[in-house]
Design an enzyme around this catalytic site. Sequence first.
Site, PDB file in Angstrom:
ATOM      1  N   ASP A 151     -13.151  -2.634  -8.263  1.00 54.68           N
ATOM      2  CA  ASP A 151     -13.344  -3.297  -6.975  1.00 54.68           C
ATOM      3  C   ASP A 151     -13.145  -4.801  -7.115  1.00 54.68           C
ATOM      4  O   ASP A 151     -14.008  -5.506  -7.661  1.00 54.68           O
ATOM      5  CB  ASP A 151     -14.744  -2.987  -6.451  1.00 54.68           C
ATOM      6  CG  ASP A 151     -15.004  -3.615  -5.089  1.00 54.68           C
ATOM      7  OD1 ASP A 151     -14.042  -4.086  -4.452  1.00 54.68           O
ATOM      8  OD2 ASP A 151     -16.174  -3.628  -4.668  1.00 54.68           O
ATOM      9  N   ASP A 187      -9.715  -7.342  -1.293  1.00 51.56           N
ATOM     10  CA  ASP A 187     -10.786  -6.393  -1.596  1.00 51.56           C
ATOM     11  C   ASP A 187     -10.257  -4.970  -1.744  1.00 51.56           C
ATOM     12  O   ASP A 187      -9.919  -4.334  -0.742  1.00 51.56           O
ATOM     13  CB  ASP A 187     -11.838  -6.461  -0.485  1.00 51.56           C
ATOM     14  CG  ASP A 187     -13.020  -5.531  -0.739  1.00 51.56           C
ATOM     15  OD1 ASP A 187     -13.215  -5.118  -1.895  1.00 51.56           O
ATOM     16  OD2 ASP A 187     -13.748  -5.230   0.226  1.00 51.56           O
TER      17      ASP A 187
END
Length: 438
Positions: free
Chosen positions: A258, A51
Amino acid sequence: MIHGRRLDSTQDQILAFADGNITYRISDMGYLHYANVSLGTPSVTFFVALDTGSDVFWVPCDCTLCAHTWNTTNGNEVDLNIYSPSASSTSEQVPCNSSLCEQQDQCTLTGQSDTCPYQVAYLSAITSSSGYLVEDVLHMTTDYSNPKAVDARITFGCGRVQTGSFLDGAAVNGLFGLGMDKLSVPSLLSSSGKTANSFSMCFGDDGVGRINFGDKGSTDQAETPFNAMKSNPTYNISVTQITVGTKVTNVSLTAIFDTGTSFTYLKDPVYTTLAESFNAQVKDKRQPTDPNSTFEYCYSPSSTSENITVPSLNLTMGGGSQYQVYDPIIYSVNGSTITYYCLALVKSTDVNIIGQNFMTNYLIVFDREKSVLGWKQSNCYDTKYTSTTTTQPNSSFVPSATAVEPPGGAPSSGSDSSSAASRHFHFLIYFLVLFVLI
């Protein structure tokens, strides 16, 4: 002497996880990319989501509330490893006076100065992780033809309480924070002199990718600068123009790159402009809008062929570099038949996010030294640092459990949908071996 010191510099080395640099896109677990990481002494392996939208690396640890098993869509139950500081001879607690303790005010409230707490709330509804910080060994390797083991001491979260998607959706066995903050693993590796302050991730269209720490990319990659943000810095970039098919629209858009968000989220008016331009140029019939669906623009294919033709999508980044989106749609399949497909774009109310689906077919470089995002087309098998190969882990239906979790489900992605069941079988065997036998 200078030349010799340069050759010995660990900041020039590329590091991967001890089990290799390979990553897997797992549909059953939120459609994020995952990798195997080994922690502690003796080492324990965790299958963690990667992430770039968050900073803290955490794993389930002496849990009060966490997932101990993972139930696959095929009905199989897989045991998950749990970290315990007392079981690792190299584990140490992080005290409140540590420079990495960002919640020192909580130490005062609890009256405990020898343990630094952490708590992270994610954009998904009621999804969070909390516990305390520990320091231990992350087992890595130099990603060369003759790899050498490297043990890097890092700080991470002993996640005692998980909520929301972490219990039954995405990242049930841990989340690997790759953000810009000093507590993220890339920051820790560079500050300790293990690698340069840069890393890369590759996203293949077959669901297999790569991650390499210290990788600065190549001289022929395209680049765009990160937008400077004093508080809560992220991998934020600017988009100045969007081209859908034959229609060109000037925009003023900033967005976060992201990897912890499955799909791409855009606010209005850009969302509507892009979606309507796409819709106007699609040849297939649009389906009625389903209020329970993640996606608003879905279509019935005019034939059963997988060779669906849709308008091209291209982003002009800040600085003028072009970024072609190779995978803007996802499919719903029944066996080998595509029942419908959708524009994999979600309307956002508060933040623009370039999600993982828009990164397919690229080697993405997060160069924090130069403060630029780099990209180059890649199938992830012909990269400079390819340490292992595998079949695609995938299944034929995916939820949208991500850092920004929309309501409803989502159809599966990828053009090679007919072999999804076979690929899932290979992955399931791999997963069972990893978490049960080891």
